[in-house]
Design a protein around this motif. Structure first.
Motif, PDB file in Angstrom:
ATOM      1  N   THR A  18     -23.707  50.908 135.042  1.00  0.00           N
ATOM      2  CA  THR A  18     -23.118  52.239 135.199  1.00  0.00           C
ATOM      3  C   THR A  18     -22.861  52.592 136.660  1.00  0.00           C
ATOM      4  OG1 THR A  18     -25.285  53.316 135.223  1.00  0.00           O
ATOM      5  CG2 THR A  18     -24.190  53.111 133.093  1.00  0.00           C
ATOM      6  N   ALA A  56     -25.159  55.580 128.239  1.00  0.00           N
ATOM      7  CA  ALA A  56     -24.931  54.173 128.568  1.00  0.00           C
ATOM      8  C   ALA A  56     -25.821  53.255 127.743  1.00  0.00           C
ATOM      9  CB  ALA A  56     -25.152  53.938 130.050  1.00  0.00           C
ATOM     10  N   ASN A  59     -24.456  52.860 124.250  1.00  0.00           N
ATOM     11  CA  ASN A  59     -23.154  52.195 124.214  1.00  0.00           C
ATOM     12  C   ASN A  59     -23.199  50.995 125.153  1.00  0.00           C
ATOM     13  OD1 ASN A  59     -21.284  54.201 122.680  1.00  0.00           O
ATOM     14  ND2 ASN A  59     -22.497  55.451 124.059  1.00  0.00           N
ATOM     15  N   GLY A  61     -22.499  48.272 127.468  1.00  0.00           N
ATOM     16  CA  GLY A  61     -21.233  48.045 128.146  1.00  0.00           C
ATOM     17  C   GLY A  61     -21.135  46.671 128.741  1.00  0.00           C
ATOM     18  N   TYR A  63     -18.626  49.652 130.446  1.00  0.00           N
ATOM     19  CA  TYR A  63     -17.478  50.522 130.207  1.00  0.00           C
ATOM     20  C   TYR A  63     -17.136  51.207 131.516  1.00  0.00           C
ATOM     21  CZ  TYR A  63     -18.252  50.088 125.184  1.00  0.00           C
ATOM     22  OH  TYR A  63     -18.398  49.601 123.914  1.00  0.00           O
ATOM     23  N   THR A  64     -15.908  51.637 131.635  1.00  0.00           N
ATOM     24  CA  THR A  64     -15.533  52.432 132.799  1.00  0.00           C
ATOM     25  C   THR A  64     -16.154  53.822 132.628  1.00  0.00           C
ATOM     26  OG1 THR A  64     -13.507  53.262 131.788  1.00  0.00           O
ATOM     27  CG2 THR A  64     -13.340  51.198 133.043  1.00  0.00           C
ATOM     28  N   GLU A  67     -14.379  55.924 130.013  1.00  0.00           N
ATOM     29  CA  GLU A  67     -14.654  55.489 128.635  1.00  0.00           C
ATOM     30  C   GLU A  67     -16.035  55.952 128.198  1.00  0.00           C
ATOM     31  OE1 GLU A  67     -12.204  51.280 128.335  1.00  0.00           O
ATOM     32  OE2 GLU A  67     -14.171  51.282 129.276  1.00  0.00           O
ATOM     33  N   LEU A  68     -16.996  55.816 129.077  1.00  0.00           N
ATOM     34  CA  LEU A  68     -18.366  56.216 128.745  1.00  0.00           C
ATOM     35  C   LEU A  68     -18.456  57.725 128.538  1.00  0.00           C
ATOM     36  CD1 LEU A  68     -21.207  55.120 128.331  1.00  0.00           C
ATOM     37  CD2 LEU A  68     -21.634  55.514 130.762  1.00  0.00           C
ATOM     38  N   CYS A  72     -17.824  56.597 123.945  1.00  0.00           N
ATOM     39  CA  CYS A  72     -17.415  55.381 123.248  1.00  0.00           C
ATOM     40  C   CYS A  72     -18.536  54.828 122.387  1.00  0.00           C
ATOM     41  CB  CYS A  72     -16.957  54.331 124.255  1.00  0.00           C
ATOM     42  SG  CYS A  72     -18.209  53.965 125.491  1.00  0.00           S
ATOM     43  N   PRO A  74     -19.161  51.085 120.281  1.00  0.00           N
ATOM     44  CA  PRO A  74     -18.566  49.794 119.927  1.00  0.00           C
ATOM     45  C   PRO A  74     -18.345  49.657 118.434  1.00  0.00           C
ATOM     46  CG  PRO A  74     -20.732  49.499 120.969  1.00  0.00           C
ATOM     47  CD  PRO A  74     -20.468  50.960 120.861  1.00  0.00           C
TER      48      PRO A  74
END
Length: 74
Positions: A18, A56, A59, A61, A63-64, A67-68, A72, A74
């Motif tokens: 992150t 985070a 999810n 990652g 991820y950008t 997106e986070l 998001c 998955p």
């Protein structure tokens, strides 16, 4: 966060992925929303960092930051 009284509050730790460009902007947005809701600044900082870390963790990652912040899954 350490207070003059000696009380220490620690945010939830998040995954290393992150720490990327734009994550501070997302964190500032979270903290700003918490401040606007009337939460004291010290608590908004700790909660904002914890919210970002928990999101985070939920999810996996990477991820950008945008997106986070969109939540998001998955």
């Amino acid at each position: 966060m350490a207070e003059p009284s000696g009380r220490v509050t620690i945010a939830v730790a998040g995954p290393a992925w992150t720490a990327r460009a734009g994550s501070g902007d997302v964190l500032a947005g979270i903290c700003g929303a918490l401040l606007a809701a009337g939460i004291p600044a010290w608590r908004a900082g700790v909660l904002g960092a914890s919210i970002q870390a928990i999101t985070a963790r939920r999810n996996p990652g990477p991820y950008t930051p945008d997106e986070l912040s969109a939540g998001c899954r998955p």
